[in-house]
Design an enzyme around this catalytic site. Structure first.
Site, PDB file in Angstrom:
ATOM      1  N   CYS A 108      28.993 -68.340  21.567  1.00 61.58           N
ATOM      2  CA  CYS A 108      27.849 -69.340  22.005  1.00 61.58           C
ATOM      3  C   CYS A 108      27.657 -68.806  23.509  1.00 61.58           C
ATOM      4  CB  CYS A 108      28.818 -70.749  22.449  1.00 61.58           C
ATOM      5  SG  CYS A 108      27.818 -72.234  22.689  1.00 61.58           S
TER       6      CYS A 108
ATOM      7  N   LYS B  79      29.971 -80.548  14.951  1.00 61.73           N
ATOM      8  CA  LYS B  79      30.677 -80.602  16.200  1.00 61.73           C
ATOM      9  C   LYS B  79      29.960 -81.858  17.123  1.00 61.73           C
ATOM     10  CE  LYS B  79      30.925 -77.865  20.446  1.00 61.73           C
ATOM     11  NZ  LYS B  79      30.814 -76.282  21.167  1.00 61.73           N
TER      12      LYS B  79
ATOM     13  N   TYR C  94      45.653 -76.230  21.580  1.00 62.53           N
ATOM     14  CA  TYR C  94      46.432 -75.732  22.711  1.00 62.53           C
ATOM     15  C   TYR C  94      47.939 -75.780  22.442  1.00 62.53           C
ATOM     16  CZ  TYR C  94      41.482 -75.657  23.856  1.00 62.53           C
ATOM     17  OH  TYR C  94      40.256 -75.564  23.950  1.00 62.53           O
TER      18      TYR C  94
ATOM     19  N   CYS D 103      23.876 -74.314  25.761  1.00 65.28           N
ATOM     20  CA  CYS D 103      24.353 -73.313  24.888  1.00 65.28           C
ATOM     21  C   CYS D 103      23.241 -72.555  24.277  1.00 65.28           C
ATOM     22  CB  CYS D 103      24.917 -74.151  23.595  1.00 65.28           C
ATOM     23  SG  CYS D 103      26.306 -75.132  24.035  1.00 65.28           S
TER      24      CYS D 103
ATOM     25  N   CYS E 276      27.069 -70.883  26.352  1.00 64.54           N
ATOM     26  CA  CYS E 276      27.457 -71.711  27.420  1.00 64.54           C
ATOM     27  C   CYS E 276      28.062 -71.105  28.612  1.00 64.54           C
ATOM     28  CB  CYS E 276      27.727 -73.073  27.269  1.00 64.54           C
ATOM     29  SG  CYS E 276      29.209 -72.985  26.257  1.00 64.54           S
TER      30      CYS E 276
ATOM     31  N   ARG F 276      35.530 -77.428  29.712  1.00 68.31           N
ATOM     32  CA  ARG F 276      34.377 -76.733  30.631  1.00 68.31           C
ATOM     33  C   ARG F 276      35.039 -76.472  31.914  1.00 68.31           C
ATOM     34  NH1 ARG F 276      29.868 -81.208  28.422  1.00 68.31           N
ATOM     35  NH2 ARG F 276      30.161 -80.573  26.328  1.00 68.31           N
TER      36      ARG F 276
ATOM     37  N   SER G 297      40.323 -79.751  23.929  1.00 65.68           N
ATOM     38  CA  SER G 297      41.001 -79.856  25.427  1.00 65.68           C
ATOM     39  C   SER G 297      41.168 -81.289  25.853  1.00 65.68           C
ATOM     40  CB  SER G 297      40.057 -78.876  26.353  1.00 65.68           C
ATOM     41  OG  SER G 297      38.559 -79.536  26.513  1.00 65.68           O
TER      42      SER G 297
ATOM     43  N   LYS H  69      34.914 -81.006  14.766  1.00 68.34           N
ATOM     44  CA  LYS H  69      35.473 -80.861  16.322  1.00 68.34           C
ATOM     45  C   LYS H  69      34.873 -82.052  17.011  1.00 68.34           C
ATOM     46  CE  LYS H  69      34.835 -78.202  19.919  1.00 68.34           C
ATOM     47  NZ  LYS H  69      34.092 -77.144  20.640  1.00 68.34           N
TER      48      LYS H  69
HETATM   49  C1  PBG Z   1      31.280 -73.791  23.394  1.00 74.81           C
HETATM   50  C2  PBG Z   1      32.473 -74.538  23.058  1.00 74.81           C
HETATM   51  C3  PBG Z   1      33.112 -75.704  23.622  1.00 74.81           C
HETATM   52  C4  PBG Z   1      34.200 -76.073  23.055  1.00 74.81           C
HETATM   53  C5  PBG Z   1      34.594 -74.957  22.106  1.00 74.81           C
HETATM   54  N1  PBG Z   1      33.491 -74.080  22.081  1.00 74.81           N
HETATM   55  C6  PBG Z   1      32.483 -76.665  24.832  1.00 74.81           C
HETATM   56  C7  PBG Z   1      31.204 -77.292  24.822  1.00 74.81           C
HETATM   57  O1  PBG Z   1      30.724 -77.563  23.581  1.00 74.81           O
HETATM   58  O2  PBG Z   1      31.103 -77.966  25.668  1.00 74.81           O
HETATM   59  C8  PBG Z   1      35.385 -76.945  23.276  1.00 74.81           C
HETATM   60  C9  PBG Z   1      36.670 -76.817  23.125  1.00 74.81           C
HETATM   61  C10 PBG Z   1      37.497 -77.913  23.640  1.00 74.81           C
HETATM   62  O3  PBG Z   1      37.414 -78.920  24.228  1.00 74.81           O
HETATM   63  O4  PBG Z   1      38.589 -77.580  23.365  1.00 74.81           O
HETATM   64  N2  PBG Z   1      30.221 -74.416  23.237  1.00 74.81           N
END
Ligand code: PBG
Length: 327
Positions: free
Chosen positions: A120, A195, A313, A130, A122, A205, A274, A248
């Site tokens: 990605c 996602k 996690y 992203c 970002c 983040r 997360s 996700k």
């Molecule tokens: C990157 C990405 C994200 C997550 C995994 N890959 C964050 C987002 O899309 O802002 C989130 C993982 C998590 O919250 O544990 N694009």
């Protein structure tokens, strides 16, 4: 035939009986542990909203991965915090980028660990989106070119699997073509297919220093009100060459996982994100929930819904919990 001849409680009377009829068994083989890597040496910074999770310098990340491997967890997924950020996310595909160097180091010391790299931009763009910004929006077609370069660069460094998480259209095809044309036809793609644009990514983040500096991710990540659209995303990713598809977040999206399981036969991953971790950890720290049992129940529910793999996690915690339960 019903009550009183049928009594479902009969098979619940002893733990031995319950073990015999248990339908879902979580195993450490189902787990993937996320690792955040940052520049420097000997650095281990705890992520405030994710107690027990850290930003690690490469040397510490190697130690972490050794620990994960020794526990019997088969895989980690890597996220990088680069030395510099720019509008194009060029740190993501630099030959000596943070993830490239991490892959090389881990490969040398733990060759049997399955190394997955999140693909990605970002974490690497100065605006935190992203993809590449053109005329104020995230531009799809120039972004997927860069994502393919990023994936190739990780493959060259020796990664075992790439996992694009950007939600651009057509990126799986672009990445597959690029990998195949450069001799990496054996590197699988785990697509973050469904996602959702979710508030549950907040703590990540902070961990990955990747919050967008303006706007949000709603023009590329999915609207959480939709479920049929997830099926379309997944169908397209499979057509484009995905080897594994992902849903996700996980916990508020068990209905999506179950639906995808019914429709498709390829392996399904679920990302226990997360915010799900933070929420549960906060309740555990307050003494409001029993740590071991809550983790066991939650992760089992994700598997029961139909996920083959769970990125979490809690991976290290659940190994100990499972050892106690099975042992
Ligand atoms: C990157 C990405 C994200 C997550 C995994 N890959 C964050 C987002 O899309 O802002 C989130 C993982 C998590 O919250 O544990 N694009």
């Amino acid at each position: 035939m019903g009550f009183p001849y049928v009594r479902l409680r009969r098979l619940r009377m002893k733990e031995g009986l319950r073990r015999m009829i248990r339908e879902t068994r979580l195993s450490k083989d189902n787990l993937v542990y996320p690792v955040f890597v940052r520049p420097g040496e000997n650095i281990k910074v705890e992520i405030k909203s994710m107690p027990g999770c850290y930003q690690l310098s490469i040397d510490k990340a190697v130690d972490e991965c050794k620990g994960v491997y020794d526990l019997g967890i088969p895989a980690v997924i890597l996220f990088g915090i680069p030395e510099y950020k720019d509008p194009y996310g060029s740190g993501a595909y630099a030959d000596n980028g943070i993830i490239q160097r991490t892959i090389e180091r881990i490969k040398k010391s733990i060759p049997d660990l399955v190394l997955i790299a999140d693909v990605c931009l970002c974490e690497y763009t100065d605006h935190g989106h992203c993809g590449i910004i053109k005329n104020g929006i995230v531009d799809n077609d120039s972004t997927i070119e860069i994502l393919a370069r990023e994936a190739l660069s990780y493959a060259k460094a020796g990664v075992d699997m790439v996992a694009p998480s950007d939600m651009m259209d057509g990126r799986i095809k672009k990445i597959r073509e690029k990998l195949d044309s450069k001799g990496f036809s054996t590197v699988p793609i785990m697509a973050y297919s469904a996602k959702y644009s979710s508030s549950f990514y907040g703590p990540f983040r902070e961990a990955a220093e990747s919050a967008p500096s303006f706007g949000d991710r709603k023009s590329y990540q999915m609207d959480f009100c939709n479920s049929r659209e997830a099926i379309r995303e997944i169908e397209l990713d499979i057509e484009e060459g995905a080897d594994i598809v992902m849903v996700k977040p996980a916990l508020c999206y068990l209905d999506i996982i179950a639906k995808v399981r019914e429709r498709f036969d390829l392996p399904i991953a679920a990302y226990n994100v997360s915010g799900e971790y933070a929420m549960v950890m906060a309740a555990i720290e307050k003494g409001w929930l029993d740590k071991d049992m809550i983790i066991y129940e939650m992760l089992t529910s994700i598997k029961r819904a139909g996920a083959d793999m769970i990125i979490t996690y809690f991976a290290k915690d659940i190994v100990d919990i499972l050892n106690n339960i099975d042992g």
